[in-house]
Design a protein around this motif. Structure first.
Motif, PDB file in Angstrom:
ATOM      1  N   ASN A 147       0.839  -1.201  -0.018  1.00 31.99           N
ATOM      2  CA  ASN A 147      -0.048   0.067  -0.012  1.00 31.99           C
ATOM      3  C   ASN A 147       1.059   1.203  -0.096  1.00 31.99           C
ATOM      4  OD1 ASN A 147      -2.628   1.083   0.148  1.00 31.99           O
ATOM      5  ND2 ASN A 147      -1.736   1.937   2.131  1.00 31.99           N
ATOM      6  N   SER A 148       1.747   1.333   0.651  1.00 29.37           N
ATOM      7  CA  SER A 148       2.879   2.444   0.880  1.00 29.37           C
ATOM      8  C   SER A 148       3.511   2.664  -0.531  1.00 29.37           C
ATOM      9  CB  SER A 148       3.872   2.299   1.909  1.00 29.37           C
ATOM     10  OG  SER A 148       3.147   2.131   3.106  1.00 29.37           O
ATOM     11  N   THR A 149       4.016   1.545  -1.191  1.00 27.39           N
ATOM     12  CA  THR A 149       4.397   1.590  -2.382  1.00 27.39           C
ATOM     13  C   THR A 149       3.503   2.180  -3.452  1.00 27.39           C
ATOM     14  OG1 THR A 149       5.955  -0.387  -2.083  1.00 27.39           O
ATOM     15  CG2 THR A 149       5.544   0.118  -4.394  1.00 27.39           C
ATOM     16  N   SER A 150       2.317   1.864  -3.556  1.00 29.94           N
ATOM     17  CA  SER A 150       1.279   2.291  -4.347  1.00 29.94           C
ATOM     18  C   SER A 150       0.980   3.644  -4.114  1.00 29.94           C
ATOM     19  CB  SER A 150       0.139   1.356  -4.185  1.00 29.94           C
ATOM     20  OG  SER A 150      -0.930   1.962  -5.062  1.00 29.94           O
ATOM     21  N   LEU A 151       1.014   4.240  -2.984  1.00 34.65           N
ATOM     22  CA  LEU A 151       0.732   5.416  -2.584  1.00 34.65           C
ATOM     23  C   LEU A 151       1.702   6.324  -2.985  1.00 34.65           C
ATOM     24  CD1 LEU A 151      -1.200   7.586  -1.290  1.00 34.65           C
ATOM     25  CD2 LEU A 151      -0.239   6.846   0.990  1.00 34.65           C
TER      26      LEU A 151
END
Length: 234
Positions: free
Chosen positions: A150-154
């Motif tokens: 999720n952090s990578t996507s954000l």
């Protein structure tokens, strides 16, 4: 231009450990000049007199520091005067995500859905996974993987971060949220897998650097820092 990158097949021990010593980058022309080149390069306004061989991005600079001596956490986290603070935070968070993936690899097979069915840090802290339509309980290892994904996507979302040389003020809130959630990966490992935490930290100094970074830029409330300083040797 000598690009400093982790090549395919690089061994874990050699990640971010490029041949050129970071001190030579300071000795050549001075760090300020390198950052001056970076902004000129990224804005497509490179004067003819600039030697492109001396160009180095802020990311490459602190990653080189990590490769040379990861224990120098204060120096690594300190932003140069020429660099926008939000950009510096963004680049560090990108690097934290990469290195935290290495921690998750160490936990594979040890932190399992059976051994750690809930994402906890002692019995006092239970974390719900926000990577679902509604926050819900996940096993610790799933929580970690979901949080990193999720952090990578954000962090790569062009809507919020469409440039690596300028971060919109409205997007900085996402950086704070990412930091708060990623810190939980350290707390679970510290309290529930202390041997892995100690071995990983002795080599990488990642939690110490993350803590120094989060405190320096006031990205978390003080009461959320539950890993004692003596465990981080800071």
């Amino acid at each position: 231009m000598n690009l400093r990158r982790n090549r395919p097949g690089t061994k874990a021990a050699d990640l971010w450990n490029w041949q050129e010593n970071i001190q030579s980058l300071y000795d050549k022309q001075g760090v300020g000049r390198h950052f001056k080149y970076e902004w000129a390069f990224c804005s497509s306004r490179i004067p003819a007199r600039i030697d492109k061989q001396l160009f180095i991005t802020s990311t490459e600079l602190f990653i080189s520091m990590i490769g040379n001596d990861p224990s120098l956490i204060k120096k690594i986290c300190e932003p140069p005067k020429e660099v926008d603070e939000a950009v510096w935070q963004y680049e560090h968070i990108r690097q934290f995500i990469l290195e935290l993936n290495l921690l998750v690899v160490q936990l594979q097979g040890i932190c399992t859905t059976k051994s750690c069915p809930k994402m906890k840090a002692t019995d006092e802290w239970l974390y719900l996974c926000a990577s679902h339509k509604a926050p819900q309980e996940c096993s610790a290892i799933d929580y970690m993987i979901h949080s990193l994904d999720n952090s990578t996507s954000l962090i790569h979302n062009n809507k919020n971060f469409n440039s690596r040389v300028s971060i919109p003020a409205a997007s900085t809130k996402h950086l704070f949220s990412i930091v708060r959630r990623l810190y939980r990966l350290f707390t679970h490992t510290y309290f529930h897998h202390p041997d892995i935490f100690s071995d990983f930290e002795a080599e990488m100094h990642l939690c110490a650097r993350f803590t120094e970074f989060a405190k320096r830029f006031k990205m978390m409330n003080q009461e959320l820092f539950i890993i004692p300083d003596e465990a981080l040797q800071i």
